[in-house]
Design a protein around this motif. Structure first.
Motif, PDB file in Angstrom:
ATOM      1  N   THR A 199       0.831  -1.208   0.000  1.00 48.44           N
ATOM      2  CA  THR A 199       0.000   0.000   0.000  1.00 48.44           C
ATOM      3  C   THR A 199       0.865   1.258   0.000  1.00 48.44           C
ATOM      4  O   THR A 199       0.547   2.244  -0.671  1.00 48.44           O
ATOM      5  CB  THR A 199      -0.925   0.010   1.227  1.00 48.44           C
ATOM      6  N   ARG A 218      -0.054   2.528  -3.249  1.00 48.77           N
ATOM      7  CA  ARG A 218      -1.243   3.201  -2.728  1.00 48.77           C
ATOM      8  C   ARG A 218      -2.390   2.201  -2.542  1.00 48.77           C
ATOM      9  O   ARG A 218      -2.379   1.088  -3.048  1.00 48.77           O
ATOM     10  CB  ARG A 218      -1.680   4.359  -3.635  1.00 48.77           C
ATOM     11  N   ASP A 219      -3.386   2.665  -1.816  1.00 48.49           N
ATOM     12  CA  ASP A 219      -4.534   1.834  -1.510  1.00 48.49           C
ATOM     13  C   ASP A 219      -5.431   1.700  -2.737  1.00 48.49           C
ATOM     14  O   ASP A 219      -5.630   2.648  -3.496  1.00 48.49           O
ATOM     15  CB  ASP A 219      -5.320   2.464  -0.350  1.00 48.49           C
TER      16      ASP A 219
END
Length: 236
Positions: free
Chosen positions: A83, A87-88
Motif C-alpha cells: 500500500t 497506494r490503496d
C-alpha cells in the motif's frame, strides 16, 4: 528502503556498485521481480517482488533476527508495504474520475465514457452508482488513426490486488510500421457485455465512418460472438 518502481531500485543499486567499486550480477529479472547479488565476497543479495511469498518472509526474519513471526503479522506487514508503494486500491479508484477529468482538460477532444451500475446499500436503503467500466481515447490518437494502416489489434491483461478486472487496449500500426495506442478501457471482467461495450465505443469514436478496418484479436468465444452481433447491426 522503499522504491516506487523496479527501475529506481536497479538505478540505485548500480550507483552503489560504482561508489563501492563492486560489481553485481543479475540472477533473475522478469516483470516486477528482480534479484541480484554481489560477484565478490560481499555476501549480499537484493530481491524485489510485489508478491513476495509469506513463507519466504517468515524464513528471512527468522534467519536474520532469530525470531519466528506469525503468519498474520507477515500478511499485514506485506499488505502495508504494498500500500505504501502502490497506494490503496480504494484510493486509486476514487482518484480515477479526477484523473479522467484532467485528461480531458489538458487534452481537448479526448473521449472518456463511463458505464455505471446502481448498487443498493442495505445499511441506509439508498442507491449509489458504482463504476463498471471506463473507456478513454486520446484526441491525437483518434485524429491520427485516419493516417495509419486500416487495422486494429485488441488485447487485454489482468488487474490484480483487491479489485479484479481487466484493462483492454486497442493499438494500430503507422505507415512507418510503428505501433501506436488508440484506446483503453478498464472493465469488470472479460465477457460478452464488456467486449461489446468496448468495441462499440471503439467503432463509434475512433473508427467513425472509416470502412474496411481489419480487427485482429485472439479467437475468444465472447469476442467472436460480439463481432458477429456488431457486424450484423448497422446501429452500432
Amino acid at each position: 528502503m522503499i522504491f516506487t518502481d523496479k527501475k529506481g531500485l536497479v538505478h540505485d543499486v548500480q550507483l552503489l556498485n560504482l561508489k563501492c567499486n563492486r560489481e553485481c550480477k543479475v540472477v533473475e529479472s522478469k516483470g516486477n521481480s528482480w534479484v541480484a547479488e554481489c560477484k565478490h565476497d560481499c555476501n549480499w543479495r537484493v530481491q524485489i517482488s510485489p508478491e513476495f511469498p509469506l513463507a519466504t518472509i517468515i524464513e528471512v526474519v527468522k534467519k536474520k533476527f532469530h525470531f519466528t513471526i506469525s503468519y498474520k503479522k507477515v500478511w499485514l506487514a506485506r499488505t502495508n508495504a504494498v500500500t505504501m508503494v502502490f497506494r490503496d486500491s480504494d484510493e486509486s479508484y476514487l482518484r480515477l474520475p479526477r484523473s479522467m477529468d484532467a485528461l480531458q482538460a489538458f487534452n481537448p477532444g479526448t473521449v472518456v465514457m463511463w458505464d455505471m451500475v446502481p448498487k443498493l446499500l442495505s445499511s441506509s436503503f439508498r442507491t449509489e452508482m458504482y463504476m463498471n467500466c471506463v473507456f478513454w481515447a486520446f484526441k491525437l490518437a483518434i485524429e491520427g488513426f485516419k493516417y495509419c494502416r486500416p487495422m486494429i489489434c485488441i488485447d487485454d491483461t489482468h488487474l490484480y490486488r483487491k479489485y479484479k478486472g481487466k484493462i483492454v487496449a486497442a493499438t494500430t500500426v503507422t505507415v512507418a510500421d510503428k505501433i501506436t495506442p488508440l484506446a483503453f478501457a478498464i472493465v469488470d471482467k472479460e465477457m460478452i457485455e464488456s467486449w461489446g461495450w468496448f468495441i462499440t465505443l471503439l467503432r463509434r469514436h475512433v473508427c467513425r465512418d472509416q470502412e474496411g478496418v481489419t480487427l485482429i484479436f485472439d479467437r475468444h468465444r465472447a469476442l467472436l460472438s460480439v463481432m458477429s452481433r456488431i457486424c450484423d447491426s448497422p446501429a452500432v
